[in-house]
Scaffold this motif. Structure first.
Motif, PDB file in Angstrom:
ATOM      1  N   UNK A   1       9.809   5.809 -14.993  1.00 33.47           N
ATOM      2  CA  UNK A   1       8.643   5.561 -15.836  1.00 33.47           C
ATOM      3  C   UNK A   1       7.965   6.874 -16.249  1.00 33.47           C
TER       4      UNK A   1
ATOM      5  N   UNK B   1       1.251   5.687  -7.494  1.00 31.15           N
ATOM      6  CA  UNK B   1       0.023   6.238  -8.043  1.00 31.15           C
ATOM      7  C   UNK B   1       0.006   7.767  -7.943  1.00 31.15           C
ATOM      8  N   UNK B   2       0.571   8.235  -6.874  1.00 37.30           N
ATOM      9  CA  UNK B   2       0.683   9.677  -6.654  1.00 37.30           C
ATOM     10  C   UNK B   2       1.468  10.327  -7.807  1.00 37.30           C
TER      11      UNK B   2
ATOM     12  N   UNK C   1      -2.684  -8.301  -8.362  1.00 37.43           N
ATOM     13  CA  UNK C   1      -1.277  -7.919  -8.447  1.00 37.43           C
ATOM     14  C   UNK C   1      -0.425  -8.845  -7.583  1.00 37.43           C
TER      15      UNK C   1
ATOM     16  N   UNK D   1       4.448  -0.997  -9.932  1.00 38.92           N
ATOM     17  CA  UNK D   1       4.489  -1.605  -8.600  1.00 38.92           C
ATOM     18  C   UNK D   1       4.946  -3.061  -8.707  1.00 38.92           C
ATOM     19  N   UNK D   2       4.453  -3.748  -9.702  1.00 37.56           N
ATOM     20  CA  UNK D   2       4.885  -5.137  -9.905  1.00 37.56           C
ATOM     21  C   UNK D   2       6.386  -5.208 -10.188  1.00 37.56           C
TER      22      UNK D   2
ATOM     23  N   UNK E   1      10.940   0.537 -17.885  1.00 33.64           N
ATOM     24  CA  UNK E   1      11.351   1.500 -16.874  1.00 33.64           C
ATOM     25  C   UNK E   1      12.648   1.118 -16.167  1.00 33.64           C
TER      26      UNK E   1
ATOM     27  N   UNK F   1       0.031  -0.066 -11.532  1.00 28.25           N
ATOM     28  CA  UNK F   1       0.094  -1.492 -11.176  1.00 28.25           C
ATOM     29  C   UNK F   1       1.331  -2.140 -11.779  1.00 28.25           C
TER      30      UNK F   1
ATOM     31  N   UNK G   1       0.821  -1.226   0.000  1.00 32.60           N
ATOM     32  CA  UNK G   1       0.000   0.000   0.000  1.00 32.60           C
ATOM     33  C   UNK G   1       0.852   1.271   0.000  1.00 32.60           C
TER      34      UNK G   1
ATOM     35  N   UNK H   1       2.617  10.064   2.033  1.00 35.12           N
ATOM     36  CA  UNK H   1       1.608   9.833   0.993  1.00 35.12           C
ATOM     37  C   UNK H   1       0.622   8.783   1.493  1.00 35.12           C
ATOM     38  N   UNK H   2      -0.653   8.998   1.229  1.00 33.81           N
ATOM     39  CA  UNK H   2      -1.662   8.036   1.661  1.00 33.81           C
ATOM     40  C   UNK H   2      -1.433   6.676   1.023  1.00 33.81           C
ATOM     41  N   UNK H   3      -1.383   5.644   1.830  1.00 29.06           N
ATOM     42  CA  UNK H   3      -1.258   4.303   1.252  1.00 29.06           C
ATOM     43  C   UNK H   3      -2.511   3.933   0.466  1.00 29.06           C
ATOM     44  N   UNK H   4      -2.320   3.198  -0.606  1.00 32.33           N
ATOM     45  CA  UNK H   4      -3.448   2.710  -1.408  1.00 32.33           C
ATOM     46  C   UNK H   4      -3.234   1.217  -1.601  1.00 32.33           C
ATOM     47  N   UNK H   5      -4.228   0.431  -1.263  1.00 27.93           N
ATOM     48  CA  UNK H   5      -4.073  -1.019  -1.408  1.00 27.93           C
ATOM     49  C   UNK H   5      -4.235  -1.417  -2.870  1.00 27.93           C
ATOM     50  N   UNK H   6      -3.233  -2.099  -3.425  1.00 22.90           N
ATOM     51  CA  UNK H   6      -3.346  -2.515  -4.832  1.00 22.90           C
ATOM     52  C   UNK H   6      -4.359  -3.651  -4.990  1.00 22.90           C
TER      53      UNK H   6
ATOM     54  N   UNK I   1       2.435 -11.586  -8.724  1.00 21.54           N
ATOM     55  CA  UNK I   1       3.792 -11.495  -8.200  1.00 21.54           C
ATOM     56  C   UNK I   1       4.227 -12.801  -7.556  1.00 21.54           C
TER      57      UNK I   1
ATOM     58  N   UNK J   1      -3.841   4.342 -13.395  1.00 21.89           N
ATOM     59  CA  UNK J   1      -3.984   3.174 -12.535  1.00 21.89           C
ATOM     60  C   UNK J   1      -3.251   1.946 -13.063  1.00 21.89           C
TER      61      UNK J   1
ATOM     62  N   UNK K   1       2.405   1.364  -3.646  1.00 30.11           N
ATOM     63  CA  UNK K   1       1.378   1.639  -4.644  1.00 30.11           C
ATOM     64  C   UNK K   1       0.851   3.072  -4.489  1.00 30.11           C
ATOM     65  N   UNK K   2       0.687   3.503  -3.234  1.00 27.46           N
ATOM     66  CA  UNK K   2       0.233   4.879  -2.983  1.00 27.46           C
ATOM     67  C   UNK K   2       1.192   5.893  -3.578  1.00 27.46           C
ATOM     68  N   UNK K   3       2.490   5.652  -3.373  1.00 26.35           N
ATOM     69  CA  UNK K   3       3.509   6.573  -3.891  1.00 26.35           C
ATOM     70  C   UNK K   3       3.555   6.541  -5.419  1.00 26.35           C
TER      71      UNK K   3
END
Lengths: 202, 298
Positions: free
Chosen positions: A105, A56-57, B65, A69-70, B114, A66, A49, B56-61, B69, A62, A52-54
């Motif tokens: 990216x 996405x920020x 995913x 993050x992977x 990337x 993903x 989280x 930064x607010x955490x966001x659950x993927x 992985x 979206x 992914x939060x960072x």
């Protein structure tokens, strides 16, 4: 060593938060380095989280978020063997890698950003007003917000655009209409000020 | 010289925020190796940047995913520990720690993803011996050889991006995923082989093709970046060619996204020529068109 380490430092301090991890990211990462897939699973649950939060920020998109993050977690899996806790905290290692990969990216998909740079600054501050789910994150917000308020306006804008927007120093210079050299100096001054305000020391 | 150093010192904030260009990042990392003062400051500013990230607010993927992985790591080898790598290499090589994986780099380049980071690929830590105390106080991950890390990540990203698409012809989804994982294993094995070699060539139409092989494993793979999609009634067919003629070595469709790649079917003989032709759907027993690219491994 980093002072601002939430999970390792705060375990047990925030009993309000259910599911406080029993094992620190540090210990988990060391187990991941031995090929322990269960430890990777737990590390993912704790850190995904955040990552992914960072991501996405910075990326906003979206599905791209993903993907990145992977890639980041795959790299964590592969390179955990090179992690050395004497050289820094696990959370730092992971978030530093996550930020760099995401910025890579962002730069690779440049087209829409050229427009942003020309149009000017958008809101790149973290969502300070947002009421966070956990006390832990809220405390971090407040700490960063307070430290940020000590910066000059130019320092604050430059640091926010670079970190939360993923802009290069030359893009930041264009957006703030100041020379690149000035941006470099402001980024350094601003970060030093933040370091001192937040008590981050090695 | 002093001015130059001051110049570098002024970049510590931009570096910690990843705001430098790749060239500047590389130059800065070289400078880090020689200046303990800048190194200490950079370490602290990098940790400060982490604090920004933690705000930064955490966001659950999405759960998918994680499932992905977990499946990926089950078949993805980890890098050897640094100490092991150095022990296996010649101590006099400056690039010792990154050398064993360096053969993966061209794959990384073809992945165009990337993780492919030219600045990191050439950044290496100094070989000069340091006392343990110095190491502890000053060395951080960003001063260490990152070549292998970036390259392996890119190679795997390549597998992820191109894996399932490259050969989906006439297979059920279960067959497909086990086929993809076998292919990924084989590609990794070719790259890891001590006699791994490669050739790069341009395909008619402008795509870039990389051919990698290992004589020991008698196995090879072809990676094409920018391969054009064919009409539905045609397919790309790979061939091993020796004095007795061409042997079919598998079919592939252009990947929708990312590079197209495939491990060739059958054993590669010493000195085999490898070619790719466009054939009618289902493939041919012998080439019916001129090859779009040819590699001579001898």
């Amino acid at each position: 060593m980093l002072v601002l380490m939430p999970r390792e430092a705060d375990v047990g301090v925030t009993p309000e938060e259910p599911g406080v991890p029993a094992t620190s990211p540090q210990d988990l990462l060391e187990r991941v380095a031995t090929g322990d897939q269960a430890a990777f699973s737990e590390l993912y649950d704790q850190m995904a989280p955040r990552v992914f939060g960072l991501v996405k920020r910075l990326l906003r998109d979206h599905s791209q978020s993903e993907e990145v993050t992977q890639e980041i977690f795959l790299e964590i899996w592969q390179t955990a063997t090179r992690f050395d806790s004497n050289r820094g905290a696990a959370v730092s290692w992971i978030l530093t890698m996550a930020h760099r990969r995401t910025v890579d990216r962002v730069r690779a998909s440049q087209s829409s950003r050229d427009r942003d740079v020309r149009i000017g600054i958008r809101d790149h501050n973290p969502d300070y007003d947002h009421v966070s789910e956990t006390i832990e994150v809220r405390l971090e917000h407040e700490r960063v917000e307070k430290a940020m308020s000590r910066l000059t306006e130019l320092q604050r804008q430059a640091v926010s655009l670079a970190y939360y927007g993923g802009y290069s120093h030359s893009e930041v210079a264009t957006m703030l209409k100041v020379p690149v050299g000035t941006v470099k100096t402001r980024l350094r001054d601003g970060m030093i000020r933040l370091r001192d305000e937040m008590g981050v020391a090695s | 010289m002093n001015d130059r150093n001051d110049d570098f010192a002024a970049q510590s904030g931009a570096y910690a925020l990843n705001a430098l260009s790749p060239e500047e990042r590389e130059a800065f990392e070289k400078h880090l190796a020689s200046s303990s003062e800048t190194r200490t400051e950079t370490t602290e500013l990098s940790d400060t940047a982490v604090a920004l990230g933690l705000a930064v607010d955490p966001v659950t993927p999405p759960p998918a995913l994680k499932n992905n992985l977990m499946a990926l790591i089950a078949q993805t080898p980890q890098l050897p520990r640094e100490a092991d790598v150095v022990a296996e290499s010649d101590a006099d090589s400056v690039d010792a720690a990154s050398a064993p994986m360096s053969h993966v780099t061209p794959l990384a380049a073809s992945a165009a993803l990337a993780a492919d980071d030219p600045a990191e690929q050439s950044s290496t830590a100094p070989a000069a011996p340091a006392t343990p105390a110095q190491t502890k106080a000053q060395a951080r991950w960003f001063t260490r050889p990152a070549t292998a890390l970036a390259a392996v990540a890119a190679a795997v990203a390549l597998v992820v991006a191109g894996g399932v698409v490259a050969d989906s012809i006439g297979r059920s989804s279960i067959e497909q995923s086990s086929f993809a994982s076998q292919q990924a294993d084989q590609l990794a094995a070719i790259n890891a082989a001590s006699d791994s070699q490669r050739l790069v060539s341009t395909v008619a139409g402008g795509a870039t093709a990389t051919f990698v092989w290992s004589g020991e494993l008698a196995t090879s793979a072809l990676i094409v970046d920018g391969l054009e999609a064919l009409p539905a009634d045609q397919v790309y067919e790979l061939w091993y060619i020796d004095d007795s003629g061409a042997r079919p070595a598998g079919l592939m469709d252009a990947a929708e996204d990312g590079p197209t790649w495939r491990v060739l079917d059958g054993d590669m003989g010493a000195g085999d020529v490898v070619g790719v032709t466009i054939e009618p759907k289902g493939g041919s027993d012998a080439p019916t068109t001129d090859p779009i690219v040819v590699f001579e491994s001898a």
